[in-house]
Enzyme design. Structure first.
Site, mmCIF file in Angstrom:
data_model
loop_
_atom_site.group_PDB
_atom_site.id
_atom_site.type_symbol
_atom_site.label_atom_id
_atom_site.label_comp_id
_atom_site.label_asym_id
_atom_site.label_seq_id
_atom_site.Cartn_x
_atom_site.Cartn_y
_atom_site.Cartn_z
ATOM 1 N N LYS A 582 5.078 -54.732 23.568
ATOM 2 C CA LYS A 582 4.150 -55.836 23.363
ATOM 3 C C LYS A 582 3.599 -55.765 21.957
ATOM 4 O O LYS A 582 3.505 -54.691 21.369
ATOM 5 C CB LYS A 582 2.999 -55.776 24.375
ATOM 6 C CG LYS A 582 3.414 -55.955 25.828
ATOM 7 C CD LYS A 582 2.215 -55.861 26.762
ATOM 8 C CE LYS A 582 2.629 -56.010 28.212
ATOM 9 N NZ LYS A 582 1.470 -55.899 29.133
ATOM 10 N N LYS A 587 5.895 -60.554 23.670
ATOM 11 C CA LYS A 587 6.478 -59.435 24.404
ATOM 12 C C LYS A 587 7.937 -59.216 24.021
ATOM 13 O O LYS A 587 8.617 -60.131 23.567
ATOM 14 C CB LYS A 587 6.378 -59.681 25.913
ATOM 15 C CG LYS A 587 4.955 -59.738 26.439
ATOM 16 C CD LYS A 587 4.936 -59.996 27.940
ATOM 17 C CE LYS A 587 3.498 -60.032 28.463
ATOM 18 N NZ LYS A 587 3.461 -60.310 29.925
ATOM 19 N N VAL A 588 8.391 -57.967 24.232
ATOM 20 C CA VAL A 588 9.797 -57.618 24.049
ATOM 21 C C VAL A 588 10.355 -57.238 25.414
ATOM 22 O O VAL A 588 9.771 -56.414 26.124
ATOM 23 C CB VAL A 588 9.975 -56.448 23.062
ATOM 24 C CG1 VAL A 588 11.452 -56.105 22.906
ATOM 25 C CG2 VAL A 588 9.372 -56.795 21.709
ATOM 26 N N ASP A 697 4.564 -54.127 6.115
ATOM 27 C CA ASP A 697 3.907 -53.705 7.360
ATOM 28 C C ASP A 697 4.531 -52.409 7.879
ATOM 29 O O ASP A 697 4.918 -52.301 9.034
ATOM 30 C CB ASP A 697 4.006 -54.805 8.417
ATOM 31 C CG ASP A 697 2.998 -54.608 9.552
ATOM 32 O OD1 ASP A 697 2.021 -53.854 9.355
ATOM 33 O OD2 ASP A 697 3.185 -55.204 10.630
#
Length: 876
Positions: A582, A587-588, A697
């Site tokens: 998540k 979501k994955v 990131d």
């Protein structure tokens, strides 16, 4: 009468032995496993005729590999060409049923040949366990060393568990696992097991090792290299064809013998044990293979050092006799002498074969069999996806994830007292196997999809004090006995978030209310549905406005990657059944395409990551290809449905390991390799892409790990290209994560490749320390770089390295890694190294490579770190 009894006993023994030998020849007492060959496959070995089967039915973890191509045509046995390696767990076990069950004696053999199967060129070292007890260490000289480890024991259970244990010196593996049934009357000792030290065939030079079918037990006999002081006797006749001896050494072994060349009166056998304190049993096998004259004889006494242990040992023609040391022997050097007595017609001593076994005393007591059976049933019923291998409780360092055990004293079996399998994707009813965990105190089954009623047997568990079944799909009434125990305080019972489950004294009232008062709730629900629908439509309209009209909002983008319709995505994920991750994007889900696992990232309507980031990630992954960057399998781009499909990463992300969310603790070597992998992925973005790309990131949760713990950078939605001709700066709104963000960003509002370097430096510090980027206390928040600098200023490297490693790391590489990390986290970007320099330095640590620095300016050859003083950490 006594003679008849003796004759009857001899006949019975002979028939039993004959029956056993017949079965040995048909392999009914054999289990032969070729580790790493395809599932459910088998073959017959060309040399021995032994049938080898795949290991897939005996192990539930590991990765199958084939040895390097350069060794495949080198004449090695077929069963040495494949391996199963275990990169994911500290302990990995085979669970194999024995041919006849418990109470019978078996020879258990493991075989190892590295063959550079992993292309690393580093021979691993690891430990070998039989069940819960240490068996031996595995140390190979080189890639083609063939190492056999054998143990003889009588198992207490029908199955044996053979385990390899990682000791941070390379990935454990196994080539072959073999079990051979022996006669219980052979290799008898009062000890738990015997571990083979050596097995010698006194034979001709150049002879190949003997095994099945020559040896009915498939023992492997190694030819002894004979020195010039000795000579070899031999015969072409069969030795021991009448099954005289239960040990039954191969006739090909017994048909040769060694004796002194000068017909000396004595023969000396010496060996130096690896451990002078260990105990050994020695088995000497003799047979007369020369035709003696009627007045000749061959006999001798057997001496151990200065003591006679057999005053007279006489050989018989073509019959095997075995001498066993009556007691275990030990010492720095062990000397046996075969001494010929005086006499004109007495021939000098000979020896045909020799075995030496080390005593193995099992000091660990396994988990109580009742608990073992229960836990195995639970594992099989629910297909638990945890590292549940070997014994549940023992050794303590490798006990099963989610369980706690207790052992009242050193003579009793440990018992399971706590079991937590919450959020473990359990399905179906609560299995009766739980009722056999009679010592359990805490049972947590929450957060699964368990169905049916709560079984009454849970109330009968005498020691149960905590039961949590919240968040399932249980139905019916809570058993009265459980309810009573909850009310009297003897049991803490939690059963909420099961919509169809209720207490016995409230169900009838609830049903009555539901029957008489359903109209008003239906009206209320209808109004709520209308309002929510209107709100959803409004938010969707606003979301579309925010995302803009970029032209290609529906249908395939201009990319070679595979395009999937949303209906296909539904099938790939089995209707989005299993969530594996998540984030702020959504979501994955786990998915499968043509039998291959994939990760399916679905952008939610509420996601802060809009179409712009989605398009950026697709565009970037379309043109970057590197082993340390996650690869894009495909995507979906329909209105309201934006989906990215990636390669599946079995070990999820680095952040979970560092935060202690996984039971497996990364070794120091694994941490170094992961750090290098991440740096190489970023270095490719900076220098291998045109124009270069800044990730923006970098953090542990965006470093994914595959089944080999190979690291790959992920989450490129915030990545941007930058110009190398201009300033190399990206003007940007805030991007990145707190703790990893370049300090210069706060003043310049710009980011460049050195921003990624800073973020990676923070990650490296987390890898070293196991601590988060920012540590919070009651009074302040401390950044990890400041914390590490303050400790290293005192030269205390051990004060920062992750305590979970228990000092199993190289101090020199820890210092070097710290230097690199602190250089990366300098507040001024000009003082930080480039990503290429970071990669170069990490390679020196990981591989010991002396890299060519001529391409670098002298001012950047050494990464220096500014601590409280100008000291660079060198206290190694």
């Amino acid at each position: 009468m006594a003679m008849l009894k003796s004759l009857s006993s001899i006949l019975f023994t002979s028939f039993a032995l004959l029956f056993f030998l017949v079965h040995a020849q048909d392999q009914s007492g054999f289990i032969s496993i070729d580790c790493g060959i395809p599932d459910d496959s088998s073959y017959n070995d060309e040399t021995t005729g032994i049938k080898y089967v795949s290991d897939s039915a005996f192990v539930d973890s590991g990765t199958t590999k084939r040895i390097a191509a350069q060794f495949q045509s080198s004449g090695f046995d077929r069963h040495l060409l494949n391996v199963r390696s275990f990169p994911q767990s500290k302990r990995s076990c085979y669970d194999v049923p024995t041919p006849r069950g418990k109470g019978f004696k078996y020879l258990i053999r493991t075989r190892f040949m590295y063959g550079n199967y992993d292309d690393l060129g580093r021979v691993p070292e690891f430990d070998l366990y039989l069940g819960v007890n240490f068996w031996d260490s595995v140390k190979l000289d080189d890639a083609t060393t063939i190492l056999n480890k054998e143990i003889i024991t009588i198992p207490l259970l029908d199955n044996v568990q053979v385990c390899v244990v990682d000791k941070n010196a390379g990935t454990p593996f196994l080539s072959v696992l073999e079990i051979r049934l022996l006669l219980n009357t052979t290799y008898e000792t009062p000890y738990d097991a015997l571990t083979l030290l050596r097995r010698l065939d006194y034979s001709k030079t150049g002879k190949l090792p003997s095994r099945y079918k020559d040896d009915i037990y498939d023992r492997i006999w190694t030819p002894r290299i004979v020195s010039s002081e000795y000579k070899i006797l031999n015969t072409s006749l069969t030795v021991d064809q009448f099954l005289n001896n239960g040990y039954q050494p191969a006739s090909t072994v017994m048909s040769t013998a060694e004796t002194a060349r000068n017909e000396s009166l004595y023969l000396t056998l010496s060996f130096r044990p690896p451990d002078p304190n260990a105990k050994f049993y020695v088995y000497m096998h003799f047979a007369e293979i020369e035709v003696l004259k009627s007045n000749q004889t061959r006999e001798f006494s057997i001496w151990l050092n200065e003591d006679v242990i057999s005053p007279s040992f006489k050989l018989r023609y073509l019959l095997t006799d075995t001498f066993v040391t009556p007691d275990p022997v030990s010492g720095i050097t062990i000397n046996f002498s075969l001494l010929q007595p005086p006499g004109e017609f007495v021939l000098p001593p000979i020896i045909n074969a020799l075995e030496v076994y080390q005593v193995n005393e099992f000091l660990q007591i396994p988990t109580h069999p009742q608990d073992v059976d229960a836990m195995r049933k639970i594992k099989a019923t629910y297909r638990v996806k945890k590292n549940w291998q070997g014994d549940p409780c023992v050794p303590v360092d490798y006990s099963w994830e989610g369980i706690d055990c207790i052992q009242s004293d050193n003579t009793t079996n440990p018992r399971v007292v706590s079991l937590n399998i919450s959020f473990s994707e359990l399905r179906g009813q609560i299995d009766p196997a739980f009722s056999n965990l009679t010592s359990i105190r805490k049972l947590d089954l929450s957060g699964n999809t368990l169905t049916g009623e709560i079984p009454a047997f849970l109330a009968n568990l005498p020691n149960l004090t905590e039961l949590n079944v919240e968040g399932n799909k249980l139905t019916g009434i809570v058993p009265q006995r459980l309810h009573e125990r909850s009310k009297n305080g003897s049991l803490s019972l939690r059963f909420g978030r099961n919509p169809d489950l209720c207490l016995s004294d409230s169900c009838s009232n609830t049903k009555k209310k539901n029957k008489n008062g359903y109209i008003i709730p239906l009206v209320v629900v209808g109004i709520i549905v209308v309002l929510l629908t209107a709100l959803a439509l409004f938010r969707r309209f606003k979301k579309k406005q925010q995302r803009g009209t970029l032209g290609e909002r529906n249908g395939p983008l201009k990319t070679a990657k595979r395009y999937f319709k949303y209906s296909e995505v539904v099938n790939i994920t089995n209707n989005f059944e299993r969530v594996i991750g998540k984030g702020g994007f959504g979501k994955v889900y786990h998915g499968v395409i043509n039998g291959e696992q994939v990760a399916v990232k679905v952008l939610s309507e509420e996601s802060a990551q809009g179409y712009k980031e989605f398009r950026a990630e697709v565009d970037l992954l379309m043109r970057v290809h590197h082993t340390n960057l996650t690869s894009l399998v495909g995507y979906c781009n329909e209105i309201n449905h934006m989906v990215l499909i990636y390669e599946y990463m079995a070990n999820e992300n680095l952040g979970d390991y560092l935060a202690g969310k996984r039971s497996f603790i990364l070794s120091w070597e694994e941490r170094l390799k992961i750090s290098l992998d991440a740096a190489q992925g970023l270095e490719y973005l900076h220098n291998g892409c045109k124009p270069p790309i800044v990730h923006r990131d970098v953090k542990p949760t965006n470093i994914l790990l595959n089944e080999k713990l190979q690291a790959k950078m992920a989450d490129f939605g915030l990545s941007r290209s930058f110009s190398v001709e201009g300033s190399g700066q990206i003007s940007t709104v805030v991007a990145g994560s707190i703790g990893y963000l370049d300090p210069e960003y706060y003043s310049t509002r710009q980011m460049n490749e050195k921003s990624d370097v800073y973020s990676l430096g923070v990650v490296l510090l987390e890898v070293i320390t196991g601590q988060p980027a920012i540590a919070s206390s009651k009074t302040e928040k401390v950044h990890i770089s400041d914390h590490v600098r303050s400790i290293l200023a005192n030269g205390d490297i051990r004060g920062i390295v992750d305590q979970r490693l228990r000092e199993r790391y190289d101090v020199g590489s820890a210092w070097k890694m710290s230097e690199i990390a602190l250089a990366c986290t300098e507040h001024t970007s000009a003082q930080r190294p480039t990503m290429s320099q970071v990669v170069m330095e990490l390679k020196q640590i990981v591989y010991g490579i002396v890299t060519d620095q001529e391409n670098y300016d002298d001012s950047t050859k050494m990464l220096t770190v500014n601590l409280d003083t100008e000291m660079v950490p060198r206290a190694r």
